[in-house]
Design a protein around this motif. Structure first.
Motif, PDB file in Angstrom:
ATOM      1  N   SER A  34       0.693  -1.076  -0.175  1.00 19.35           N
ATOM      2  CA  SER A  34      -0.131   0.089  -0.004  1.00 19.35           C
ATOM      3  C   SER A  34       0.959   1.448  -0.020  1.00 19.35           C
ATOM      4  N   HIS A  36       0.133   4.358   0.735  1.00 16.06           N
ATOM      5  CA  HIS A  36      -0.070   5.324   1.668  1.00 16.06           C
ATOM      6  C   HIS A  36       0.485   4.467   2.767  1.00 16.06           C
ATOM      7  N   GLN A  37       0.770   3.181   3.181  1.00 15.02           N
ATOM      8  CA  GLN A  37       1.209   2.664   4.313  1.00 15.02           C
ATOM      9  C   GLN A  37       2.821   2.834   4.316  1.00 15.02           C
ATOM     10  N   LEU A  39       4.347   5.320   2.573  1.00 11.71           N
ATOM     11  CA  LEU A  39       4.608   6.542   3.025  1.00 11.71           C
ATOM     12  C   LEU A  39       4.794   6.828   4.452  1.00 11.71           C
ATOM     13  N   GLU A  40       3.778   6.439   5.055  1.00 13.06           N
ATOM     14  CA  GLU A  40       3.937   6.495   6.570  1.00 13.06           C
ATOM     15  C   GLU A  40       5.028   5.819   7.083  1.00 13.06           C
ATOM     16  N   ARG A  43       8.385   7.703   6.313  1.00 17.71           N
ATOM     17  CA  ARG A  43       8.499   9.205   6.550  1.00 17.71           C
ATOM     18  C   ARG A  43       9.744   9.645   7.394  1.00 17.71           C
ATOM     19  N   GLN A  68      -2.982  14.262  -7.531  1.00 17.50           N
ATOM     20  CA  GLN A  68      -3.318  13.733  -6.269  1.00 17.50           C
ATOM     21  C   GLN A  68      -2.183  13.815  -5.142  1.00 17.50           C
ATOM     22  N   LEU A  70      -0.152  13.196  -1.564  1.00 18.53           N
ATOM     23  CA  LEU A  70      -0.260  12.018  -0.445  1.00 18.53           C
ATOM     24  C   LEU A  70       0.716  12.624   0.569  1.00 18.53           C
ATOM     25  N   PRO A  72       2.199  11.910   4.151  1.00 13.14           N
ATOM     26  CA  PRO A  72       2.442  11.232   5.322  1.00 13.14           C
ATOM     27  C   PRO A  72       2.562  12.232   6.631  1.00 13.14           C
ATOM     28  N   CYS A 180       3.615  -0.367  -6.420  1.00 14.55           N
ATOM     29  CA  CYS A 180       2.349  -0.307  -5.407  1.00 14.55           C
ATOM     30  C   CYS A 180       1.096   0.387  -6.157  1.00 14.55           C
TER      31      CYS A 180
END
Length: 370
Positions: A34, A36-37, A39-40, A43, A68, A70, A72, A180
């Motif tokens: 994912s 999003h995951q 990047l978190e 970070r 878009q 994103l 984090p 991803c």
């Protein structure tokens, strides 16, 4: 500047501690499917390695332009209104011109010029103030890119070492965004296929040429058993007429396949149609989906009319008797709207009728028992 002008990774550019931190970033980039995951997770070590206070990834389609963001960690408020600022983004054109090359605000503008930009002024209003920016363009696929932006909230310009650190991660960052995205696309397709598979009225077969059948929905199994005799079945499990059409399509160029991807068989109870669709694939042989349909005939086309028409005109006349529009006929038979209109006009001339209503009337009259 071409992408090849970006610096290649060299361990000599970093201290032992920085190399350990870089390895931590790379491990985080491979920690999830994912984005999003990822990047978190990435970070904190990424910000420490590049020496920045915030990071954001902008996924952009170049033509037509859309995006878009994103982000984090904590929000970067100015990005919420980026649509109004995009034309004033002084970094966008330079990074598009030099993919894989980190570019810093100090390379483009003096401090006075930077402070007069709309981006800086707006960030001061929204807080935190973006005192310095560095960004790099990551080519993902034709027409689709990722822009990774780093921000500093204090007046401490990004250094060449920060750019070198970011440059050393380019390949890993590109692969992560690309992989991803590909996984998400595949997962979406798999979910859609599963939902279609579960529908009782959905009939499809997925084949990997030349012989391997990958999937067959229950309704497709029912239709094929009803449509074909056991003697019609090839060793692969596909009926011979469909296997022969698939083999021919696989051997054709995309242009040669036009108007040949639909197999139609007319029977007393209606049409039996199979549409052949080549499925996309990242690598390896491409699979094909065979979509099966049955179309009942409400008013049979009289034999007297059939004898006056070509086989294609017979097919279109039967669609007209089901009250289909030209657009519906074009979509179902894989023809252009212009071709359908031409066939309709010609079959009306051959039958000596003046329109759809007259076709229904004459067909009903000819089918009426004496």
């Amino acid at each position: 500047m071409p992408a090849k002008e970006a610096r290649m990774f060299s361990p000599m550019d970093f201290t032992t501690q920085e190399l350990v931190l870089r390895d931590s970033v790379i491990a985080s980039l491979n920690s999830s499917q994912s984005l999003h995951q990822v990047l978190e997770t990435t970070r904190a070590p990424l910000l420490e390695f590049v020496q920045a206070d915030a990071v954001a990834l902008c996924l952009m389609h170049v033509e037509p332009f859309d995006f878009q963001w994103l982000v984090p960690g904590p929000r970067v408020p100015i990005l919420d209104g980026y649509a109004e600022l995009a034309q004033h983004d002084f970094l966008r054109a330079p990074i598009l011109a030099r993919p894989n090359v980190p570019i810093r605000d100090t390379q483009l503008l003096s401090r006075d010029e930077y402070e007069r930009t709309l981006i800086y002024q707006r960030s001061r209003e929204l807080d935190p103030c973006l005192e310095h920016i560095m960004a790099v363009l990551l080519p993902i696929r034709p027409g689709f890119v990722g822009a990774l932006a780093f921000y500093r909230n204090l007046r401490r310009p990004f250094t060449s070492q920060s750019a070198t650190a970011l440059s050393s991660l380019n390949t890993h960052l590109m692969n992560t965004v690309r992989n991803c995205g590909d996984i998400q696309t595949t997962a979406t397709g798999a979910h859609l296929l599963e939902q279609l598979y579960r529908r009782p009225d959905t009939a499809f077969v997925v084949v990997e040429p030349p012989h391997r059948e990958v999937l067959r929905s229950p309704h497709a199994a029912f239709l094929l058993e009803r449509w074909f005799a056991p003697s019609d079945i090839h060793a692969s499990g596909l009926p011979l007429p469909l296997k022969e059409r698939l083999d021919a399509l696989v051997a054709m160029t995309p242009d040669a396949r036009l108007d040949k991807t639909l197999w139609v068989s007319l029977h007393a109870d209606g049409y039996r149609l199979v549409r052949f669709i080549e499925l996309p694939a990242l690598e390896g042989p491409r699979k094909w989906a065979l979509l099966l349909h049955e179309i009942p005939i409400s008013i049979p086309l009289p034999e007297e009319m059939k004898r006056k028409l070509t086989s294609r005109q017979v097919t279109i006349a039967m669609c007209l008797l089901r009250n289909w529009t030209n657009e519906q006929i074009a979509g179902e038979l894989g023809l252009s709207l212009h071709t359908v209109k031409t066939h309709v006009r010609d079959l009306f001339d051959r039958l000596g009728i003046d329109g759809r209503a007259d076709l229904l009337y004459q067909a009903a009259r000819l089918n009426k028992p004496v």
